[in-house]
Design an enzyme around this catalytic site. Structure first.
Site, PDB file in Angstrom:
ATOM      1  N   CYS A  45       9.591   2.019   3.341  1.00 22.96           N
ATOM      2  CA  CYS A  45      10.292   1.122   3.722  1.00 22.96           C
ATOM      3  C   CYS A  45      11.944   1.490   3.950  1.00 22.96           C
ATOM      4  O   CYS A  45      12.833   0.921   4.349  1.00 22.96           O
ATOM      5  CB  CYS A  45      10.465  -0.163   2.434  1.00 22.96           C
ATOM      6  SG  CYS A  45      11.020   0.511   1.055  1.00 22.96           S
ATOM      7  N   SER A  83       5.251  -6.925   3.154  1.00 25.25           N
ATOM      8  CA  SER A  83       5.851  -7.203   4.693  1.00 25.25           C
ATOM      9  C   SER A  83       6.486  -8.568   4.876  1.00 25.25           C
ATOM     10  O   SER A  83       6.570  -9.307   4.195  1.00 25.25           O
ATOM     11  CB  SER A  83       4.496  -7.524   5.805  1.00 25.25           C
ATOM     12  OG  SER A  83       3.808  -7.856   5.356  1.00 25.25           O
ATOM     13  N   GLU A  94       9.465  -3.798  13.158  1.00 24.30           N
ATOM     14  CA  GLU A  94       9.422  -2.637  12.329  1.00 24.30           C
ATOM     15  C   GLU A  94       7.913  -2.253  12.989  1.00 24.30           C
ATOM     16  O   GLU A  94       6.948  -2.505  12.558  1.00 24.30           O
ATOM     17  CB  GLU A  94       9.180  -3.317  10.658  1.00 24.30           C
ATOM     18  CG  GLU A  94       8.886  -2.163   9.567  1.00 24.30           C
ATOM     19  CD  GLU A  94       8.516  -2.846   8.291  1.00 24.30           C
ATOM     20  OE1 GLU A  94       7.966  -3.463   8.184  1.00 24.30           O
ATOM     21  OE2 GLU A  94       9.209  -1.944   7.207  1.00 24.30           O
ATOM     22  N   PHE A 119       0.941  -1.102   0.078  1.00 25.21           N
ATOM     23  CA  PHE A 119       0.066   0.028   0.020  1.00 25.21           C
ATOM     24  C   PHE A 119       0.963   1.234  -0.127  1.00 25.21           C
ATOM     25  O   PHE A 119       0.379   2.272  -0.517  1.00 25.21           O
ATOM     26  CB  PHE A 119      -1.053   0.102   1.274  1.00 25.21           C
ATOM     27  CG  PHE A 119      -0.276   0.512   2.537  1.00 25.21           C
ATOM     28  CD1 PHE A 119      -0.250   1.884   2.681  1.00 25.21           C
ATOM     29  CD2 PHE A 119       0.240  -0.486   3.314  1.00 25.21           C
ATOM     30  CE1 PHE A 119       0.639   2.267   4.016  1.00 25.21           C
ATOM     31  CE2 PHE A 119       0.891  -0.176   4.577  1.00 25.21           C
ATOM     32  CZ  PHE A 119       1.112   1.179   4.743  1.00 25.21           C
ATOM     33  N   GLU A 144      -4.813  -4.109  -2.172  1.00 23.10           N
ATOM     34  CA  GLU A 144      -6.300  -3.694  -1.957  1.00 23.10           C
ATOM     35  C   GLU A 144      -6.762  -2.540  -1.172  1.00 23.10           C
ATOM     36  O   GLU A 144      -7.618  -1.990  -1.156  1.00 23.10           O
ATOM     37  CB  GLU A 144      -7.101  -4.988  -1.493  1.00 23.10           C
ATOM     38  CG  GLU A 144      -6.812  -5.340   0.066  1.00 23.10           C
ATOM     39  CD  GLU A 144      -5.501  -6.137   0.243  1.00 23.10           C
ATOM     40  OE1 GLU A 144      -4.575  -5.917  -0.634  1.00 23.10           O
ATOM     41  OE2 GLU A 144      -5.295  -6.764   1.220  1.00 23.10           O
ATOM     42  N   LYS A 195      -1.197  -7.340  -9.544  1.00 24.78           N
ATOM     43  CA  LYS A 195      -1.993  -7.405  -8.361  1.00 24.78           C
ATOM     44  C   LYS A 195      -1.730  -6.345  -7.115  1.00 24.78           C
ATOM     45  O   LYS A 195      -0.707  -6.728  -6.359  1.00 24.78           O
ATOM     46  CB  LYS A 195      -1.837  -8.793  -7.754  1.00 24.78           C
ATOM     47  CG  LYS A 195      -3.159  -9.251  -6.870  1.00 24.78           C
ATOM     48  CD  LYS A 195      -3.861  -8.288  -5.865  1.00 24.78           C
ATOM     49  CE  LYS A 195      -2.961  -8.530  -4.443  1.00 24.78           C
ATOM     50  NZ  LYS A 195      -3.221  -7.525  -3.648  1.00 24.78           N
TER      51      LYS A 195
END
Ligand code: NAD
Length: 497
Positions: free
Chosen positions: A282, A227, A382, A150, A177, A174
């Site tokens: 990240c 992740s 994290e 995301f 979402e 893909k």
């Protein structure tokens, strides 16, 4: 008004027949702004079949024509830069400037893909044996797939499909979402750039769609960013199914602050690199190790971070926006609470922060801990929120030991005025992307995005020459030609082994 998110399958934008409904929300108030009918297994399979059929003709399209699609695409992306950033800001909550940066870093990769002919050039050696030459070509793999997170809904899809397609592959995206509308617009613009039907497909959904891609024999390579747990699952399942996989995972990025560094630069850089984008990067610097007397700067750093005010995407004064979801907010708040319970000193606590009128949004204010140790949960996990953990060490050697003991290796920075300290750090540090007086050292697309250790599973990294190697197979040809008719006796293979 709620928008219906669309898949792009076999050259058609469709709502899809999936019964599983996923709502896309505005993170500033958690109101639904769009709905996804998650792709069914059959819809993903149709996309794969269409991409497979398109591959047969796309791989034969001359490389300069493929490059021309990329030229038109990067032009369209630039033309629609503000529009894309607005869509992105609305579904992620990022500030408009930050959203523009997200799109821009993606445009740079599309721009790099325009250079595909040079990137595909192989190697040649004449006379490997008498009268025999060897040369190599890079040929596309077939249907490739990308599964994206995301936090960079423009940049990360653009890390993947332009280069893969420019190499001659077809591609199934893909996206996350949680923010699917930016990728949808990216795909619409790709179609407008003149890409033939079937070359790029877009399927929305979650694990169900991903599992079809991971298990389908016609998918040759998978690019993943997300992740740690999911990256490991994707890498293990994809490689178990004998696919090529590159999986970029989570991170815990340290910076080391030497006492000879420029204090003001350190403070200015750390503010943006730690809490900017609500810490949902990240490459965010989430741990700062202050060496020796540099620890005296922590109170001043805290004051600077305290001035950052989160706000709405179109508020020009806002330093960053809300977290992506209530679940993300709950996770960050629980980690902050654990930090306090485990004995870290909470110098600045953003747990109670909210924006008037938007109390139901996923807000977390800037948060700073000091006296953090490597045993604490806030150090080990994290956080992916606007939280900076400050630590102290007596020497550079001790700081390097801490960074190298971390299981992650995405990015790191050192702030110093000493060339010798910087050289020692860049040489000894076990992290794939190193900044020297640069807070977020993300390489531009002519290099590659080279995270190490638990931040990356695979061999070839994203964009640059490594991505071209990832998305192609090398074919080596050894050739011998005869000047005139020769007798059968002369047709003996040379012994080159
Ligand atoms: P995520 O792992 O939850 O989701 C990433 C993608 O995987 C999404 O498309 C999602 O639909 C899919 N997915 C989620 N769970 C799945 C499952 N069980 N099986 C199959 N597919 C699944 O990640 P996120 O929360 O969207 O993104 C944030 C994470 O991404 C952070 O950990 C961040 O560090 C990482 N990240 C890493 C890099 C990098 O370059 N190393 C870059 C950006 C983000």
């Amino acid at each position: 008004m709620t928008t219906q998110v669309q898949h792009y399958i076999d050259g058609q934008f469709i709502d899809g027949n999936g019964k599983q409904q996923i709502s896309v929300t505005n993170p500033a108030n958690n109101q639904t702004i769009a709905m996804i009918n998650a792709a069914t297994v059959q819809e993903v399979e149709t996309a794969i079949a269409s991409a497979k059929s398109a591959f047969n003709s796309w791989k034969e399209v001359p490389v300069s024509e493929r490059a021309r699609v990329m030229f038109r695409y990067q032009h369209l992306l630039k033309e629609h830069h503000d529009e894309l950033a607005t869509i992105l800001a609305q579904e992620t909550g990022k500030t408009f400037d930050d959203a523009k940066g997200d799109v821009w870093r993606g445009i740079e990769v599309a721009e790099h893909a325009c250079n595909i002919a040079s990137l595909l050039m192989g190697e040649t050696v004449e006379n490997v044996a008498r009268g025999i030459d060897t040369y190599s070509y890079s040929q596309p793999l077939g249907v490739c797939a990308g599964i994206t997170p995301f936090n960079f809904p423009a940049m990360i899809p653009l890390w993947m499909f332009p280069l893969s397609i420019a190499c001659g592959n077809t591609f199934i995206l893909k996206p996350s979402e949680q923010d699917p509308m930016t990728p949808q617009r990216l795909v619409e613009l790709f179609e407008e750039a003149g890409a033939p039907k079937g070359v790029l497909q877009l399927v929305h959904g979650d694990k169900t769609a991903v599992d079809v891609l991971l298990n389908h024999q016609d998918i040759k390579a998978i690019s993943f960013v997300g992740s740690v747990g999911v990256a490991q699952y994707i890498y293990k399942t994809g490689t178990d199914n004998l696919k090529r996989v590159q999986a970029f995972a989570g991170a815990k990025n340290h910076c080391v602050v030497m006492p000879d560094a420029n204090k003001q630069q350190v403070i200015n850089n750390l503010v943006g690199a730690s809490v900017g984008a609500a810490g949902q990067r990240c490459m965010a610097l989430s741990v700062a190790i202050f060496v020796g007397a540099a620890k005296e700067w922590i109170p001043e750093l805290k004051e600077a971070i305290a001035k950052v005010k989160p706000g709405l995407w179109d508020d020009k004064e806002a330093g960053y926006g809300p977290l992506i979801s209530p679940a993300a907010k709950a996770r960050v708040l629980s980690l902050i609470a654990q930090g306090k319970a485990e004995g870290a000193s909470c110098l600045l606590d953003g747990s109670e922060f909210t924006v008037p009128g938007y109390e139901s949004g996923n807000w977390v204010g800037p948060t700073v801990f000091s006296k953090v140790t490597t045993e604490m949960t806030i150090y080990k996990e994290e956080i992916f929120g606007p939280v900076l953990c400050c630590m102290e060490s007596d020497t550079l050697e001790e700081a390097i030991e801490i960074v190298n003991a971390s299981p992650y290796g995405n990015g790191t920075s050192i702030f110093t005025a000493s060339g010798a300290a910087a050289r020692k750090y860049q040489h000894e540090i076990e992290v794939g992307q190193v900044g020297i007086n640069v807070p977020i050292p993300v390489p531009l697309p002519f290099f590659s995005f080279t995270g190490w250790k638990g931040s990356f599973y695979g061999d070839q990294h994203a964009y640059g020459k490594q991505a071209v190697r990832f998305y192609t197979e090398t074919k080596t040809i050894t050739a011998r030609w005869f000047e005139s008719q020769i007798s059968d006796a002369e047709h003996t293979a040379p012994n080159m082994t």
